[in-house]
Design a protein around this motif. Structure first.
Motif, PDB file in Angstrom:
ATOM      1  N   UNK A 243       0.865  -1.176   0.000  1.00  0.00           N
ATOM      2  CA  UNK A 243       0.000   0.000   0.000  1.00  0.00           C
ATOM      3  C   UNK A 243       0.899   1.222   0.000  1.00  0.00           C
ATOM      4  N   UNK A 244       1.269   1.728  -1.187  1.00  0.00           N
ATOM      5  CA  UNK A 244       2.345   2.723  -1.228  1.00  0.00           C
ATOM      6  C   UNK A 244       1.981   4.101  -0.667  1.00  0.00           C
ATOM      7  N   UNK A 245       0.825   4.644  -1.072  1.00  0.00           N
ATOM      8  CA  UNK A 245       0.588   6.048  -0.690  1.00  0.00           C
ATOM      9  C   UNK A 245       0.375   6.231   0.819  1.00  0.00           C
ATOM     10  N   UNK A 246      -0.396   5.341   1.500  1.00  0.00           N
ATOM     11  CA  UNK A 246      -0.439   5.498   2.956  1.00  0.00           C
ATOM     12  C   UNK A 246       0.945   5.281   3.570  1.00  0.00           C
ATOM     13  N   UNK A 247       1.762   4.434   2.924  1.00  0.00           N
ATOM     14  CA  UNK A 247       3.110   4.223   3.452  1.00  0.00           C
ATOM     15  C   UNK A 247       3.919   5.517   3.355  1.00  0.00           C
ATOM     16  N   UNK A 248       3.758   6.241   2.243  1.00  0.00           N
ATOM     17  CA  UNK A 248       4.448   7.529   2.082  1.00  0.00           C
ATOM     18  C   UNK A 248       3.976   8.509   3.156  1.00  0.00           C
ATOM     19  N   UNK A 249       2.660   8.491   3.429  1.00  0.00           N
ATOM     20  CA  UNK A 249       2.122   9.369   4.478  1.00  0.00           C
ATOM     21  C   UNK A 249       2.728   8.971   5.820  1.00  0.00           C
ATOM     22  N   UNK A 250       2.820   7.673   6.064  1.00  0.00           N
ATOM     23  CA  UNK A 250       3.427   7.174   7.302  1.00  0.00           C
ATOM     24  C   UNK A 250       4.879   7.604   7.399  1.00  0.00           C
ATOM     25  N   UNK A 251       5.596   7.522   6.262  1.00  0.00           N
ATOM     26  CA  UNK A 251       7.004   7.921   6.256  1.00  0.00           C
ATOM     27  C   UNK A 251       7.145   9.405   6.569  1.00  0.00           C
ATOM     28  N   UNK A 252       6.207  10.209   6.011  1.00  0.00           N
ATOM     29  CA  UNK A 252       6.253  11.652   6.274  1.00  0.00           C
ATOM     30  C   UNK A 252       6.058  11.901   7.771  1.00  0.00           C
ATOM     31  N   UNK A 253       5.100  11.179   8.362  1.00  0.00           N
ATOM     32  CA  UNK A 253       4.848  11.343   9.805  1.00  0.00           C
ATOM     33  C   UNK A 253       6.095  10.948  10.598  1.00  0.00           C
ATOM     34  N   UNK A 254       6.766   9.893  10.150  1.00  0.00           N
ATOM     35  CA  UNK A 254       7.937   9.405  10.870  1.00  0.00           C
ATOM     36  C   UNK A 254       9.156  10.295  10.674  1.00  0.00           C
TER      37      UNK A 254
END
Lengths: 280, 442
Positions: A243-254
């Motif tokens: 699931x790439x885009x939520x992963x990118x959002x997660x990465x941004x949060x991290x």
């Protein structure tokens, strides 16, 4: 002649600037790409990896929080990293200053033992540490994980602190003692303020290590409510799907807290980096 | 005597409402099995409960709900991680002998775990519930068998080597159906390349795709059945076997038709260029459909134009072309230390995460459980329905990378990357892997 020379100089500096700018862009691009990809729709992302989002999908951040349990993981990461850094700073400051300022029996042996810690690959300790903690029922405990991170960070931190402490002029210490200060005053009113740059460097380095650490957190935190951010980020990858885009959002949060910590400390870090370079 | 009877009667009278009350609180399933003890099971598996894309995650959530309804007395402490991380965690648990109660087991782990007394056999579970047991075909149970016993309940049925191809593009170069012989395949790929397409896409950055999805099929087409047992028994020429090496040579031959960046793309990243019509086909396993359909999203036209096939056999090879490496690969297993109520709870839970309903839930998401279920796959996609029809004409061959020693698999995988880049020949690949293989034999 002068004109040609100054023209060449200008051209040279322009060329250097262009090259450096290109390098900067090259380094910045992944972050920018991550940020705008976090706002794309999943199928849009998969169809074209580099295109800009057609519509902004902020709901990816909500999915990230829900799927990856990023909120819990965020709190866990903050608790573990802050505790680890606090413990590490306290020990590294005292130990490093003592190694850098005092001469005592067995100093070289002790200091070498600390430095040897840098040579041991931490991954080789994964199984033994797990067994040890299991015997004492200490796994699934955030504080214990923080202590482990502090222990792994100590050799490097003590090395930096010792090098720095040895550069502090002896006159300052003597002046403090002449003025009636005791050892406690010398440490916390003289050495501590002077050591701020190197302590900032140690803070950022050890915070980054703790924030990003993966294998120990994966093995030692068996309960979902104790997982840290790097583990939560893996939840976007299924056995045969991502699931790439939520992963990118997660990465941004991290990533954001690390960037914030860096901006708070960056001046001190640069001072710390060069502080030990020229002695005297 | 009368007094005794009176006492007995009154005791019975007193007990009967309580018994009825206790019976009332039970679920149908509990009444049927009589299992009411409060048990907590620690479970570690390779699926996150919250994944939105993983079919297994969906089926697992449903199974947990069903279990909670039927057996409220069983509490599951679930720790989910993802595939690769799960393997790291399990290696640590195995090394420290602290496995959870129920977990996923990989076929290649079974011998070691059995030798260390860590894995319980499910033979008695299969005997106790014949209806459930009869759902698993023998070829599916094959990966879970060791030394005459079964150690895991299959939860999936994989076909590891499939070619998804664009029928329109193939027909534009004169192939209205997928090439049936090796020569036809090479001819077709040459024409596709000349027409400007990448004939065969592959995403091998995870290193295992070349092994599972290409060598799994071509190695078998070269070596036939006996080579696998030779490797497992330490007999024969091992990785220098001339027949098997023919398959490796064919792999090297295919590399000229593959995308140049095959070792830096993963298996999901080959889908966008395929959907854009840049790749005429790509090689992957039966897990590909769900993701391909999700990636195509609203525009399913390319998926609808797609067909699915397997690699043809080649001359001189001993294996048939109507096979695909496949089977369960993984199974649901339990800790050998479990006894009594905990073991019974593990039996019940393992059933819920491998039974017909589990397979139906997977089918709904375009995935395949360990049992064949009556499900109309065409409502998912015509491509999936085509695969199900194809699967019925195929037999499963061994999935080498599920059974060989891990260090041998690593050596194979690294070697395949070099082979596909043209850095080493098939023979050099064989010699490198043979060295590793001989070390494991020692």
């Amino acid at each position: 002649m002068g004109k040609i020379e100054s023209g060449l100089k200008k051209f040279g500096s322009l060329l250097v600037n262009v090259i450096i700018s290109a390098f900067s862009l090259f380094c910045l691009f992944p972050v920018v790409w991550m940020l705008y990809s976090s706002l794309k729709e999943e199928s849009e992302f998969k169809r074209n990896l580099l295109s800009l989002p057609i519509q902004l999908h902020f709901e990816n951040y909500l999915t990230a929080v829900k799927t990856g349990k990023m909120d819990t993981a965020f709190v866990n990461s903050v608790l573990v990293s802050v505790t680890a850094v606090a413990v590490l700073l306290f020990i590294a400051f005292l130990a490093g200053t003592i190694f850098g300022r005092y001469v005592f029996k067995g100093k070289t042996l002790l200091y070498t033992m600390f430095l040897l810690g840098m040579l041991i690959p931490v991954h080789s300790l994964l199984v033994p540490v797990f067994i040890e903690l299991k015997i004492f029922s200490l796994n699934n405990n955030r504080f214990v994980l923080a202590l482990i991170y502090a222990a792994f960070g100590l050799p490097k931190a003590i090395f930096l602190m010792t090098t720095y402490a040895s550069t502090i002029p002896r006159e300052l210490e003597e002046a403090a003692i002449i003025d009636g200060g005791n050892t406690h005053d010398v440490f916390f009113q003289i050495f501590l303020p002077i050591s701020k740059p190197i302590l900032s460097t140690i803070t950022i380095l050890s915070f980054l290590d703790a924030w990003n650490e993966f294998p120990f957190s994966l093995i030692l935190m068996g309960k979902p409510e104790l997982k840290t951010l790097p583990i939560a980020l893996t939840y976007f990858t299924g056995q045969y799907s991502v699931d790439y885009t939520p992963m990118m959002a997660g990465l941004a949060i991290a990533t954001l807290p690390v960037v914030i910590v860096y901006f708070i400390f960056h001046k001190k870090i640069m001072e710390g980096m060069v502080a030990g370079a020229v002695k005297g | 005597m009368k007094k005794k009877i009176a006492i007995l009667m009154s005791v019975l009278l007193a007990c009967s409402p309580a018994a009825a009350y206790a019976e009332e609180g039970l679920t149908e399933a509990q009444k049927e099995t009589g299992f009411t003890e409060e048990v907590t099971l620690d479970v570690a598996m390779m699926w996150s409960l919250d994944s939105t894309t993983d079919a297994k995650s969906y089926a697992l959530n449903n199974a947990l709900e069903r279990l909670k309804e039927d057996y409220p007395n069983i509490t599951i402490n679930y720790d989910g991680s993802v595939h690769d991380d799960y393997q790291t965690i399990m290696m640590t648990y195995m090394a420290s002998d602290s496995l959870p109660d129920v977990f996923n087991v990989k076929g290649s782990w079974i011998p070691n775990m059995v030798a260390n007394g860590q894995l319980g056999t499910i033979d008695e579970f299969l005997e106790a519930d014949e209806e459930w047991a009869s759902g698993f075909a023998n070829n599916i149970l094959f990966d879970m068998e060791y030394d005459g016993h079964y150690y895991g309940a299959p939860f999936q049925n994989l076909s590891c080597s499939l070619i998804v191809y664009n029928k329109e593009i193939y027909s534009s170069v004169g192939y209205d159906s997928f090439p049936q012989t090796w020569d036809e395949l090479i001819d077709c790929f040459t024409k596709l390349q000349e027409a400007g397409y990448v004939p065969l896409g592959m995403g091998n950055s995870g290193q295992w795709v070349a092994n599972s999805c290409v060598f799994g099929a071509l190695g078998y087409r070269g070596a036939g059945d006996s080579w696998y047992s030779d490797i497992m028994n330490g007999t024969g020429d091992g990785f220098l076997d001339a027949n098997m090496l023919q398959g490796v040579e064919k792999m090297a031959e295919l590399s000229q038709f593959m995308n140049e960046n095959m070792n830096s793309l993963d298996q999901f990243e080959v889908m966008p260029p395929y959907l854009k019509g840049e790749y005429a086909s790509y090689v992957d396993g039966s897990w590909t459909f769900g993701t391909l359909i999700a990636t195509a999203d609203e525009d399913q036209s390319m998926v609808e134009k797609s067909g699915v096939a397997v690699f043809p056999a080649f001359e001189g090879g001993l294996g048939a072309g109507t096979t695909t490496p496949g089977g369960a690969a993984w199974g649901q297993a339990y800790n050998a230390n479990l006894t009594g109520a905990k073991k019974e709870a593990a039996r019940i839970f393992i059933k819920y995460i491998s039974d017909e309903q589990w397979c139906m839930d997977l089918a709904e998401k375009g995935d395949f459980g360990g049992m064949s279920v009556d499900y109309d796959y065409s409502q998912t996609s015509p491509l999936v329905a085509e695969y199900v029809a194809l699967k019925q004409t195929l037999t499963d061959s061994q999935q080498y990378d599920c059974h060989f020693d891990t260090s041998v698999i690593d050596a194979m995988n690294v070697g395949f990357q070099e082979l596909l880049l043209g850095e080493i020949t098939a023979e050099e690949w064989g010699r490198n892997v043979q060295d590793e293989y001989e070390m494991t034999l020692e």
